[in-house]
Enzyme design. Structure first.
Site: not given
Length: 228
Positions: A18, A20, A178
């Site tokens: 990922d 961000d 995250d």
């Protein structure tokens, strides 16, 4: 210490990330920008709720936060307003948005023979801009932005496209993220889900979402992949 049973370790030829909250410290910037856009549009968004939608495609997040249908013309207008504000903010912040240890971690994986992919809820244009700003674009082999597939996260489409372009097997490829939606996408695509606590979700949330391992820092990501 990271959480992973040593008997589950296998070798892989790619690691997909990922962006961000995983490679870039942009969660607060995204939250602030969405809050500003929605407040200016007459909404009263709760910041915790905003944060829970980070990692989902922007139009879907804004639709959920406003109650508009995703096809409503207000969503297109809000997306445009968001991007008009966000891109300059990224440029202004520059490399300060790079999470500590990310370049070293990516280089360590590449030196061990792993290709690097990025799958993001951003558009490819937005992701390219961020990766260039962070100074790590040259360390990424494959980039899949959300507009390249019919269904964004947590659907498996973007993960599967990255696997196809990397030429790697799902069951031998980690997807590192995250957010809960990252774990959901990884599992749906048959990839190995690894959480990292540098963004929106904590360890318990990531484990509950199906994370096979959880890294507490960027450097631990490479430790888990390499079995160190």
């Amino acid at each position: 210490m990271h959480d992973l049973d040593s008997q589950t370790r296998i070798s892989a030829d790619a690691v997909v990330f990922d962006l961000d909250g995983t490679l870039a410290d942009t969660v607060s910037l995204i939250e602030d920008t969405i809050h500003m856009v929605l407040t200016d549009d007459g909404h009263q968004p709760d910041r915790h709720t905003i944060r829970s939608f980070i990692g989902r495609p922007l139009d879907i997040a804004l639709a959920e936060l406003t109650g508009y249908d995703v096809s409503h013309n207000r969503i297109a207008a809000l997306v445009k307003t968001y991007r008009t504000a966000f891109l300059p903010a990224v440029s202004e912040a520059g490399e300060s948005l790079l999470l500590p240890g990310v370049p070293d971690m990516l280089r360590r994986l590449r030196e061990a023979g792993y290709a690097i992919g990025v799958v993001t809820a951003k558009t490819t244009t937005g992701a390219e801009h961020l990766l260039q700003t962070l100074g790590i674009r040259s360390l990424v082999d494959v980039l899949v932005g959300t507009e390249r597939v019919k269904h964004g996260k947590p659907a498996p489409d973007s993960g599967l496209l990255a696997l196809e372009e990397l030429g790697s097997e799902p069951s031998e490829t980690w997807y590192v993220g995250d957010a809960v939606s990252d774990m959901e996408m990884a599992i749906a695509a048959g990839m190995r889900p690894m959480g990292v606590t540098t963004g929106v979700a904590d360890r318990d949330e990531l484990v509950a979402a199906g994370a096979e391992a959880v890294a507490g820092s960027t450097s631990e990501i490479a430790d888990i992949v390499l079995g160190d």
